[in-house]
Design a protein around this motif. Structure first.
Motif, PDB file in Angstrom:
ATOM      1  N   ARG A  20       0.832  -1.205   0.000  1.00 24.72           N
ATOM      2  CA  ARG A  20       0.000   0.000   0.000  1.00 24.72           C
ATOM      3  C   ARG A  20       0.869   1.258   0.000  1.00 24.72           C
ATOM      4  N   ALA A  21       1.908   1.254   0.838  1.00 21.10           N
ATOM      5  CA  ALA A  21       2.776   2.434   0.942  1.00 21.10           C
ATOM      6  C   ALA A  21       3.608   2.627  -0.324  1.00 21.10           C
ATOM      7  N   LEU A  22       4.112   1.539  -0.883  1.00 23.33           N
ATOM      8  CA  LEU A  22       5.009   1.648  -2.033  1.00 23.33           C
ATOM      9  C   LEU A  22       4.260   1.905  -3.333  1.00 23.33           C
ATOM     10  N   ASN A  23       3.030   1.398  -3.430  1.00 28.08           N
ATOM     11  CA  ASN A  23       2.216   1.703  -4.619  1.00 28.08           C
ATOM     12  C   ASN A  23       1.922   3.201  -4.695  1.00 28.08           C
ATOM     13  N   LYS A  24       1.713   3.814  -3.515  1.00 29.49           N
ATOM     14  CA  LYS A  24       1.477   5.262  -3.479  1.00 29.49           C
ATOM     15  C   LYS A  24       2.690   6.037  -3.985  1.00 29.49           C
ATOM     16  N   GLU A  25       3.884   5.454  -3.819  1.00 30.48           N
ATOM     17  CA  GLU A  25       5.117   6.089  -4.273  1.00 30.48           C
ATOM     18  C   GLU A  25       5.340   5.902  -5.775  1.00 30.48           C
ATOM     19  N   GLY A  26       4.474   5.102  -6.396  1.00 30.62           N
ATOM     20  CA  GLY A  26       4.604   4.889  -7.843  1.00 30.62           C
ATOM     21  C   GLY A  26       5.423   3.679  -8.227  1.00 30.62           C
ATOM     22  N   TYR A  27       5.749   2.823  -7.251  1.00 30.07           N
ATOM     23  CA  TYR A  27       6.514   1.621  -7.559  1.00 30.07           C
ATOM     24  C   TYR A  27       5.591   0.485  -7.987  1.00 30.07           C
ATOM     25  N   GLU A  28       6.106  -0.401  -8.812  1.00 35.73           N
ATOM     26  CA  GLU A  28       5.392  -1.636  -9.153  1.00 35.73           C
ATOM     27  C   GLU A  28       5.855  -2.695  -8.163  1.00 35.73           C
ATOM     28  N   ILE A 101      16.491  -2.928   8.111  1.00 41.92           N
ATOM     29  CA  ILE A 101      15.586  -2.130   8.938  1.00 41.92           C
ATOM     30  C   ILE A 101      14.899  -3.068   9.917  1.00 41.92           C
ATOM     31  N   SER A 102      14.782  -2.642  11.163  1.00 43.16           N
ATOM     32  CA  SER A 102      14.226  -3.508  12.210  1.00 43.16           C
ATOM     33  C   SER A 102      12.745  -3.238  12.429  1.00 43.16           C
ATOM     34  N   LYS A 103      11.995  -4.316  12.705  1.00 42.50           N
ATOM     35  CA  LYS A 103      10.572  -4.198  13.050  1.00 42.50           C
ATOM     36  C   LYS A 103      10.460  -3.791  14.514  1.00 42.50           C
ATOM     37  N   PRO A 104       9.446  -3.000  14.851  1.00 41.19           N
ATOM     38  CA  PRO A 104       8.585  -2.228  13.934  1.00 41.19           C
ATOM     39  C   PRO A 104       9.374  -1.035  13.379  1.00 41.19           C
ATOM     40  N   PHE A 105       9.046  -0.624  12.172  1.00 41.42           N
ATOM     41  CA  PHE A 105       9.843   0.445  11.554  1.00 41.42           C
ATOM     42  C   PHE A 105       8.939   1.575  11.079  1.00 41.42           C
ATOM     43  N   ASP A 106       9.561   2.720  10.879  1.00 47.08           N
ATOM     44  CA  ASP A 106       8.866   3.896  10.364  1.00 47.08           C
ATOM     45  C   ASP A 106       8.842   3.789   8.843  1.00 47.08           C
ATOM     46  N   ILE A 107       7.665   3.888   8.241  1.00 45.10           N
ATOM     47  CA  ILE A 107       7.538   3.741   6.792  1.00 45.10           C
ATOM     48  C   ILE A 107       8.330   4.807   6.040  1.00 45.10           C
ATOM     49  N   GLU A 108       8.456   5.996   6.640  1.00 41.24           N
ATOM     50  CA  GLU A 108       9.231   7.064   6.005  1.00 41.24           C
ATOM     51  C   GLU A 108      10.716   6.699   5.953  1.00 41.24           C
ATOM     52  N   GLU A 109      11.178   6.034   6.997  1.00 37.36           N
ATOM     53  CA  GLU A 109      12.573   5.575   7.010  1.00 37.36           C
ATOM     54  C   GLU A 109      12.797   4.556   5.897  1.00 37.36           C
ATOM     55  N   LEU A 110      11.840   3.642   5.713  1.00 44.96           N
ATOM     56  CA  LEU A 110      11.958   2.635   4.653  1.00 44.96           C
ATOM     57  C   LEU A 110      11.932   3.295   3.277  1.00 44.96           C
TER      58      LEU A 110
END
Length: 453
Positions: A20-28, A101-110
């Protein structure tokens, strides 16, 4: 074109959130739930980036990482680890992971890590592309010497810029080949490469060739003509033998290089220039400046990136390769089966100074292929000046007894010269009447190890 990202994680909620987060960024985004499926998809889809969870069924993240790196060593891989498994994550980076990256992580960091990883991938792709082009273009330049390898590395660094390049070399060394290479893997490769020999034209004709002219500018100018600078728009102009131009032409050329604009002969329109300049000369421009034969300001405009092409006598280890290349070329052109060159003839060529450089070598090989009978080029058909090469013999040297081989005499001469000069290679070569490169070749031939002395 969208960047493709492969995610492998055995937690469906994690995959859903990431997609969901990466699709918003325009990635496939492609996703799987175990390492085995990740490897299968990786082989078929060739993603731009892989995100692997460390703990997965069938094949875990560490093993999947190793397999991916075996297939594609430059592929950027980001590892997702559980809290407290930092040690394992560091181990993954040793194997080849770009980051973790360690869980739980910040989506902005990823997102930031992914952007950096894709920049890394794009940079690697560009370097791979340019190196491929370098290999393709440098395949036209026959060499095995380190000095030429260093030169082509310099060409590789310079090519992607728009910096003016001044090629300094004797006639016959291949200045045009180097200019071609610079253009071919520059950012202007799709534009034209326009060439002109400045020393081959009188001043008035050179001016109209470089800058063009308007209709009626002079007798015979029946229509407008674009000059070489205009024709080079979006590309590169190669000004060969730049050291031959007159002082008046130097002034006009300086303005073009400074302002990046020009006017046609007989015209008033100012034309903005978009071109890269590569110049070349066999003359010593610095010396010409000191003698007030060449403008100092123009010299510095041209000498932004100087590239010196070594003379053939400075890269004699390349002679056997060049000889073989030209023999094959001219044998094929003349419909002959490929010839060989015997050892004695090649050694004569190795000792020769080659003042005409590769062009002279090429012409002599063409002549030898034409004159040779059978399948071998022998010493007797070489030109007299090559056949007559001989060493300067020490007057104190005693001629050996009958039956001693010539090679043994040569070895003794070399050892004697080394001993007399304190094993200084340059002085020994001068004493023997040969070049230092030829001396090194002879040292290797006779297994003379000067390091022990």
């Amino acid at each position: 074109m969208k960047n493709k990202i492969l995610i492998a994680d055995d937690e469906p909620n994690m995959i859903w959130a990431l997609k969901r987060a990466l699709n918003k960024e325009g990635y496939e985004v492609m996703s799987v739930e175990n390492g085995e499926e990740a490897i299968e998809i990786f082989k078929k889809q060739e993603p731009d980036l892989v995100i692997l969870d460390l703990k997965m069924p069938k094949i875990d993240g560490m093993d999947a990482l190793r397999m991916i790196k075996e297939i594609s060593p430059k592929m950027p891989v980001i590892m997702i680890t559980a809290h407290g498994s930092t040690k394992v994550a560091v181990e993954a980076m040793k194997v080849g992971a770009l980051d973790y990256i360690s869980k739980p992580f910040d989506i902005e960091e990823l997102r930031m890590i992914i952007r950096k990883a894709l920049e890394y991938k794009n940079l690697n792709d560009e370097v791979k592309y340019l190196r491929g082009k370098l290999k393709e273009e440098s395949s036209k330049i026959i060499y095995q010497s380190k000095i030429m390898d260093d030169l082509l590395k310099m060409v590789y660094k310079v090519a992607p810029t728009d910096a003016t390049v001044l090629i300094l070399a004797e006639s016959g060394t291949g200045k045009e080949l180097i200019a071609n290479a610079i253009h071919e893997f520059s950012n202007r490769e799709k534009g034209p490469l326009v060439k002109i020999n400045c020393g081959a034209l009188p001043e008035n004709l050179l001016e109209s060739e470089l800058f063009g002219y308007e209709k009626g500018a002079f007798t015979g100018a029946i229509s407008r003509k674009k000059g070489k600078f205009e024709l080079a728009q979006g590309g590169t102009i190669f000004l060969d033998e730049i050291g031959e131009i007159s002082e008046a032409m130097q002034i006009k050329l300086l303005r073009v290089l400074q302002e990046k604009e020009l006017q046609r002969v007989g015209g008033e329109e100012t034309i903005k220039g978009d071109f890269r300049v590569i110049a070349a000369t066999h003359r010593n421009l610095r010396e010409m400046v000191d003698n007030e034969e060449f403008r100092e300001d123009l010299y510095y405009r041209l000498n932004v990136i100087p590239i010196h092409i070594p003379a053939l006598r400075e890269r004699k280890e390349d002679i056997p390769l060049l000889v073989d290349y030209f023999i094959e070329k001219y044998s094929e052109q003349m419909g002959k089966s490929k010839m060989n060159i015997n050892k004695s003839a090649l050694e004569r060529m190795m000792n020769y100074e080659w003042k005409g450089n590769i062009r002279e070598l090429q012409n002599i090989i063409e002549r030898c292929v034409i004159l040779s009978y059978g399948h071998e080029i022998t010493e007797d058909i070489l030109p007299n000046d090559i056949r007559s090469i001989s060493y300067v013999v020490d007057p104190n040297f005693v001629l050996p007894e009958e039956g001693v081989l010539l090679e043994e005499v040569e070895k003794k001469l070399i050892i004697q010269a080394l001993e007399r000069t304190g094993f200084n290679q340059t002085k020994s070569a001068k004493l023997l009447g040969i070049t230092r490169h030829t001396l090194i070749y002879r040292l290797e031939k006779h297994n003379i190890d000067i390091k022990q002395n």
